[in-house]
Design an enzyme around this catalytic site. Structure first.
Site, PDB file in Angstrom:
ATOM      1  N   HIS A   1       0.811  -1.315   0.074  1.00 56.52           N
ATOM      2  CA  HIS A   1      -0.011  -0.079   0.164  1.00 56.52           C
ATOM      3  C   HIS A   1       0.853   1.138   0.110  1.00 56.52           C
ATOM      4  O   HIS A   1       1.913   1.419   0.790  1.00 56.52           O
ATOM      5  CB  HIS A   1      -1.000   0.129   1.217  1.00 56.52           C
ATOM      6  CG  HIS A   1      -2.352  -0.766   0.943  1.00 56.52           C
ATOM      7  ND1 HIS A   1      -3.322  -0.468   1.729  1.00 56.52           N
ATOM      8  CD2 HIS A   1      -2.439  -1.708   0.152  1.00 56.52           C
ATOM      9  CE1 HIS A   1      -4.327  -1.544   1.532  1.00 56.52           C
ATOM     10  NE2 HIS A   1      -3.779  -2.256   0.503  1.00 56.52           N
TER      11      HIS A   1
ATOM     12  N   TYR B   1      -9.225   5.255   8.264  1.00 57.12           N
ATOM     13  CA  TYR B   1      -9.563   5.454   9.836  1.00 57.12           C
ATOM     14  C   TYR B   1     -10.337   6.512   9.880  1.00 57.12           C
ATOM     15  O   TYR B   1     -10.231   7.732   9.523  1.00 57.12           O
ATOM     16  CB  TYR B   1      -8.247   5.605  10.378  1.00 57.12           C
ATOM     17  CG  TYR B   1      -7.253   4.628  10.416  1.00 57.12           C
ATOM     18  CD1 TYR B   1      -6.169   4.682   9.456  1.00 57.12           C
ATOM     19  CD2 TYR B   1      -6.922   3.994  11.547  1.00 57.12           C
ATOM     20  CE1 TYR B   1      -5.174   3.651   9.566  1.00 57.12           C
ATOM     21  CE2 TYR B   1      -5.926   2.805  11.756  1.00 57.12           C
ATOM     22  CZ  TYR B   1      -5.078   2.671  10.453  1.00 57.12           C
ATOM     23  OH  TYR B   1      -4.110   1.799  10.637  1.00 57.12           O
TER      24      TYR B   1
ATOM     25  N   PRO C   1      -4.329  -0.585  18.931  1.00 59.74           N
ATOM     26  CA  PRO C   1      -4.162  -1.233  17.426  1.00 59.74           C
ATOM     27  C   PRO C   1      -4.361  -0.100  16.411  1.00 59.74           C
ATOM     28  O   PRO C   1      -3.936  -0.027  15.248  1.00 59.74           O
ATOM     29  CB  PRO C   1      -5.266  -2.157  17.160  1.00 59.74           C
ATOM     30  CG  PRO C   1      -6.248  -1.908  18.305  1.00 59.74           C
ATOM     31  CD  PRO C   1      -5.485  -1.265  19.642  1.00 59.74           C
TER      32      PRO C   1
ATOM     33  N   LYS D   1       0.850  -1.043  15.310  1.00 56.62           N
ATOM     34  CA  LYS D   1       2.305  -1.275  15.609  1.00 56.62           C
ATOM     35  C   LYS D   1       2.502  -2.412  16.309  1.00 56.62           C
ATOM     36  O   LYS D   1       3.619  -2.827  16.563  1.00 56.62           O
ATOM     37  CB  LYS D   1       2.620  -0.083  16.582  1.00 56.62           C
ATOM     38  CG  LYS D   1       2.464   1.287  15.653  1.00 56.62           C
ATOM     39  CD  LYS D   1       3.868   1.352  14.679  1.00 56.62           C
ATOM     40  CE  LYS D   1       3.906   2.431  13.679  1.00 56.62           C
ATOM     41  NZ  LYS D   1       3.991   2.295  12.224  1.00 56.62           N
TER      42      LYS D   1
ATOM     43  N   TYR E   1       3.900   5.682  10.487  1.00 57.86           N
ATOM     44  CA  TYR E   1       3.051   4.956   9.999  1.00 57.86           C
ATOM     45  C   TYR E   1       3.789   3.712   9.147  1.00 57.86           C
ATOM     46  O   TYR E   1       3.622   2.382   9.587  1.00 57.86           O
ATOM     47  CB  TYR E   1       2.001   5.350   9.106  1.00 57.86           C
ATOM     48  CG  TYR E   1       0.851   4.430   8.876  1.00 57.86           C
ATOM     49  CD1 TYR E   1      -0.014   4.090   9.876  1.00 57.86           C
ATOM     50  CD2 TYR E   1       0.861   3.544   7.817  1.00 57.86           C
ATOM     51  CE1 TYR E   1      -1.201   3.225   9.784  1.00 57.86           C
ATOM     52  CE2 TYR E   1      -0.318   2.510   7.801  1.00 57.86           C
ATOM     53  CZ  TYR E   1      -1.190   2.335   8.503  1.00 57.86           C
ATOM     54  OH  TYR E   1      -2.173   1.587   8.554  1.00 57.86           O
TER      55      TYR E   1
HETATM   56  P1  RFL Z   1       1.482 -13.136  20.983  1.00 53.34           P
HETATM   57  O1  RFL Z   1       1.025 -13.127  19.410  1.00 53.34           O
HETATM   58  O2  RFL Z   1       0.477 -13.114  22.109  1.00 53.34           O
HETATM   59  O3  RFL Z   1       2.022 -14.634  21.122  1.00 53.34           O
HETATM   60  C1  RFL Z   1       2.311 -14.884  22.393  1.00 53.34           C
HETATM   61  C2  RFL Z   1       2.401 -16.580  22.328  1.00 53.34           C
HETATM   62  O4  RFL Z   1       2.667 -17.139  23.830  1.00 53.34           O
HETATM   63  C3  RFL Z   1       1.964 -18.014  24.021  1.00 53.34           C
HETATM   64  N1  RFL Z   1       1.969 -18.259  25.549  1.00 53.34           N
HETATM   65  C4  RFL Z   1       2.481 -19.108  26.133  1.00 53.34           C
HETATM   66  N2  RFL Z   1       3.530 -20.362  25.792  1.00 53.34           N
HETATM   67  C5  RFL Z   1       3.935 -21.177  26.556  1.00 53.34           C
HETATM   68  N3  RFL Z   1       3.546 -21.037  27.960  1.00 53.34           N
HETATM   69  C6  RFL Z   1       2.693 -19.801  28.624  1.00 53.34           C
HETATM   70  N4  RFL Z   1       2.272 -19.805  29.925  1.00 53.34           N
HETATM   71  C7  RFL Z   1       2.089 -19.148  27.672  1.00 53.34           C
HETATM   72  N5  RFL Z   1       1.323 -18.063  27.634  1.00 53.34           N
HETATM   73  C8  RFL Z   1       1.340 -17.636  26.453  1.00 53.34           C
HETATM   74  C9  RFL Z   1       0.465 -17.836  23.412  1.00 53.34           C
HETATM   75  O5  RFL Z   1      -0.080 -18.814  23.387  1.00 53.34           O
HETATM   76  C10 RFL Z   1       0.966 -17.145  22.231  1.00 53.34           C
HETATM   77  O6  RFL Z   1       1.062 -17.971  21.087  1.00 53.34           O
HETATM   78  O7  RFL Z   1       2.689 -12.116  21.192  1.00 53.34           O
HETATM   79  P2  RFL Z   1       3.885 -11.792  20.253  1.00 53.34           P
HETATM   80  O8  RFL Z   1       4.521 -12.721  19.483  1.00 53.34           O
HETATM   81  O9  RFL Z   1       4.473 -10.866  20.945  1.00 53.34           O
HETATM   82  O10 RFL Z   1       3.225 -10.967  19.066  1.00 53.34           O
HETATM   83  C11 RFL Z   1       2.586  -9.789  19.277  1.00 53.34           C
HETATM   84  C12 RFL Z   1       1.418  -9.606  18.251  1.00 53.34           C
HETATM   85  O11 RFL Z   1       0.437 -10.707  18.439  1.00 53.34           O
HETATM   86  C13 RFL Z   1       0.603  -8.297  18.964  1.00 53.34           C
HETATM   87  O12 RFL Z   1       1.114  -7.167  19.207  1.00 53.34           O
HETATM   88  C14 RFL Z   1      -0.615  -8.036  17.823  1.00 53.34           C
HETATM   89  O13 RFL Z   1      -1.238  -9.045  17.523  1.00 53.34           O
HETATM   90  C15 RFL Z   1      -1.435  -6.947  18.743  1.00 53.34           C
HETATM   91  N6  RFL Z   1      -2.604  -6.823  17.942  1.00 53.34           N
HETATM   92  C16 RFL Z   1      -2.744  -6.051  16.725  1.00 53.34           C
HETATM   93  N7  RFL Z   1      -1.688  -5.265  16.444  1.00 53.34           N
HETATM   94  C17 RFL Z   1      -1.607  -4.938  15.277  1.00 53.34           C
HETATM   95  O14 RFL Z   1      -0.738  -4.220  14.711  1.00 53.34           O
HETATM   96  N8  RFL Z   1      -2.860  -4.679  14.403  1.00 53.34           N
HETATM   97  C18 RFL Z   1      -4.093  -5.122  14.930  1.00 53.34           C
HETATM   98  O15 RFL Z   1      -5.005  -5.162  14.232  1.00 53.34           O
HETATM   99  C19 RFL Z   1      -3.970  -5.923  16.209  1.00 53.34           C
HETATM  100  N9  RFL Z   1      -4.955  -6.566  16.632  1.00 53.34           N
HETATM  101  C20 RFL Z   1      -3.864  -7.456  18.531  1.00 53.34           C
HETATM  102  C21 RFL Z   1      -4.893  -7.313  17.928  1.00 53.34           C
HETATM  103  C22 RFL Z   1      -3.770  -7.926  19.815  1.00 53.34           C
HETATM  104  C23 RFL Z   1      -4.828  -8.603  20.259  1.00 53.34           C
HETATM  105  N10 RFL Z   1      -4.555  -9.312  21.716  1.00 53.34           N
HETATM  106  C24 RFL Z   1      -3.568  -9.434  22.315  1.00 53.34           C
HETATM  107  C25 RFL Z   1      -5.779  -9.656  22.665  1.00 53.34           C
HETATM  108  C26 RFL Z   1      -6.149  -8.016  18.320  1.00 53.34           C
HETATM  109  C27 RFL Z   1      -6.248  -8.612  19.648  1.00 53.34           C
HETATM  110  C28 RFL Z   1      -7.314  -9.298  20.176  1.00 53.34           C
HETATM  111  C1  PHB Z   2      -6.177  -4.735  10.318  1.00 51.77           C
HETATM  112  O1  PHB Z   2      -6.176  -5.031   9.218  1.00 51.77           O
HETATM  113  O2  PHB Z   2      -6.405  -5.737  11.414  1.00 51.77           O
HETATM  114  C2  PHB Z   2      -5.695  -3.709  11.058  1.00 51.77           C
HETATM  115  C3  PHB Z   2      -5.015  -2.655  10.298  1.00 51.77           C
HETATM  116  C4  PHB Z   2      -4.735  -1.311  10.579  1.00 51.77           C
HETATM  117  C5  PHB Z   2      -4.540  -1.176  12.288  1.00 51.77           C
HETATM  118  C6  PHB Z   2      -5.011  -1.986  12.851  1.00 51.77           C
HETATM  119  C7  PHB Z   2      -5.779  -3.260  12.474  1.00 51.77           C
HETATM  120  O3  PHB Z   2      -4.237   0.229  12.519  1.00 51.77           O
END
Ligand code: RFL
Ligand code: PHB
Length: 389
Positions: free
Chosen positions: A72, A200, A292, A296, A384
């Site tokens: 993008h 957004y 989110p 980041k 961004y």
């Molecule tokens: P993760 O992805 O949470 O992975 C951590 C892993 O550790 C495991 N774990 C364990 N393993 C062994 N023993 C234990 N006791 C454990 N406890 C936990 C878990 O099962 C898991 O597999 O962290 P990581 O790798 O640091 O990655 C970070 C990203 O996942 C996170 O920053 C993003 O997904 C945040 N986030 C979003 N970020 C964006 O940039 N855009 C988004 O749209 C976005 N949506 C989100 C999100 C995070 C969410 N969370 C945490 C509730 C939506 C949600 C719902």
């Molecule tokens: C997504 O596509 O899930 C998404 C994109 C941009 C954001 C957050 C989530 O800032």
């Protein structure tokens, strides 16, 4: 068993770090409490910065991302009346990549056997021991049997709720936190996106985001009070709300369809510092959370992993102890800038319940400034696409 680095968590941070360490010839093992399918079932981030794309390229695991991801050149801020286009390619010479966290995770998982990265799924009761010294170890239960991993370092990649950060002795670390009075209701659906770039929107009824995963799969969000229950949000109710909040032009292009995933996630800003204690290095959500709004979270996990690989490579390659000592400061310098950007974009694009006419006037003035100033747009664009590592 004995290894050099025991990685806890097989989310994007743990799997990326595992592959990068293997590529440097460093022994490691990944312990994950869930199944692989469970990890892949979490619908999360969608926008990748150059640091994340670059690490997949470095690993030679970028073929599917290059074929299926959508580069993008810009995104849009909608303020109820107009679309403010942030032309990130023209302003920074860079792009972002729209490619889901699920896909990145799948690419990393699929390469484990070929690259000799061992991941133990369904590892229960994972516990960290002796992290203060040079001979830490991790215990866990697998199929009812107690296991022990002796190592030189532990990488805590176990997300916000994992055991790693909690193993740091009380009083050693400092927590910084901001909890927001709303959550994001997200909906994934197999319909074409309503716009070719992300939108957004700050509308008087609340925030909305139109995003995507491909030309045929859309990801939408609206903010809702934390008291809302997902059962009360039928797909039609979400579509109606999106059509109002995203504005008439986007609404005219919305294709409605059934959701394939729908959930509400709370928003939080959180930093734990320092990100290293003794032989434990924290990476990703285990050390910090961003709302989110700036996309980041996953990208910060990638930059932490970049710095951790650098530090561990220097330690095992040339016994450079100082590199381990420098990890936390290097990672945190970037973390805080992303925290600032995510917080300020959240502040700008959401209606906070406590806001009065003055706070709303500040939002209008800032959006107006952004619409009319190339300097303001450049600042947003460079944050961004991601600040350099
Ligand atoms: P993760 O992805 O949470 O992975 C951590 C892993 O550790 C495991 N774990 C364990 N393993 C062994 N023993 C234990 N006791 C454990 N406890 C936990 C878990 O099962 C898991 O597999 O962290 P990581 O790798 O640091 O990655 C970070 C990203 O996942 C996170 O920053 C993003 O997904 C945040 N986030 C979003 N970020 C964006 O940039 N855009 C988004 O749209 C976005 N949506 C989100 C999100 C995070 C969410 N969370 C945490 C509730 C939506 C949600 C719902
Ligand atoms: C997504 O596509 O899930 C998404 C994109 C941009 C954001 C957050 C989530 O800032």
């Amino acid at each position: 068993m004995k290894t050099q680095v025991c990685i806890i968590g097989a989310g994007p941070a743990g799997l990326l770090l595992g592959h990068l360490l293997r590529a440097e010839g460093i022994d490691c093992i990944v312990l994950e409490q869930r199944t692989g399918d469970y990890v892949l079932g979490r619908i999360r981030a969608g926008v990748l910065e150059q640091v994340t794309v670059g690490l997949m390229e470095r690993l030679g695991l970028d073929a599917r991302m290059k074929a299926e991801g959508l580069p993008h050149d810009g995104f849009n801020l909608a303020d109820g009346e107009r679309l403010i286009h942030i032309d990130i390619a023209a302003l920074t010479g860079k792009q972002v990549m729209v490619y889901g966290q699920t896909e990145i995770t799948r690419d990393l998982m699929d390469a484990c056997d070929e690259r000799g990265l061992q991941v133990v799924y369904e590892a229960e009761n994972v516990a960290l021991h002796d992290i203060d010294g040079d001979t830490p170890y991790v215990t866990y239960t697998k199929d009812g049997a107690e296991q022990r991993v002796d190592c030189r370092f532990i990488a805590g990649c176990d997300g916000f709720h994992g055991p790693s950060r909690k193993s740091v002795p009380a009083g050693v670390g400092k927590e910084f936190e901001r909890v927001y009075p709303f959550g994001w209701l997200g909906m994934l659906t197999d319909v074409p996106p309503c716009n070719h770039e992300l939108i957004y929107a700050n509308h008087e009824r609340g925030f909305a985001l139109a995003s995507m995963r491909s030309e045929t799969r859309s990801r939408y969000y609206i903010d809702v009070p934390l008291t809302e229950k997902i059962e009360d949000w039928s797909d039609e109710r979400v579509w109606d709300e999106l059509a109002i909040r995203l504005g008439p032009d986007a609404a005219a292009n919305i294709t409605r369809g059934p959701s394939i995933e729908k959930s509400i996630a709370p928003l939080r800003s959180y930093v734990f510092a320092p990100m290293r204690h003794g032989s434990l290095l924290l990476c990703g959500d285990s050390a910090h959370i961003v709302p989110p709004t700036g996309a980041k979270g996953l990208n910060l996990a990638a930059s932490d992993v970049y710095y951790a690989t650098e530090a561990l490579g220097a330690f095992f390659g040339r016994n450079d102890v100082a590199a381990i000592g420098a990890y936390s400061d290097k990672a945190l310098a970037r973390v805080w800038k992303s925290e600032r950007f995510s917080w300020s974009l959240t502040r700008l694009m959401h209606r906070f319940p406590e806001d009065g006419p003055f706070e709303r006037a500040m939002q209008v003035a800032e959006l107006d400034y952004i619409a009319s100033s190339r300097a303001a747009q450049t600042s947003i664009a460079e944050n961004y696409v991601g600040l350099p590592v």
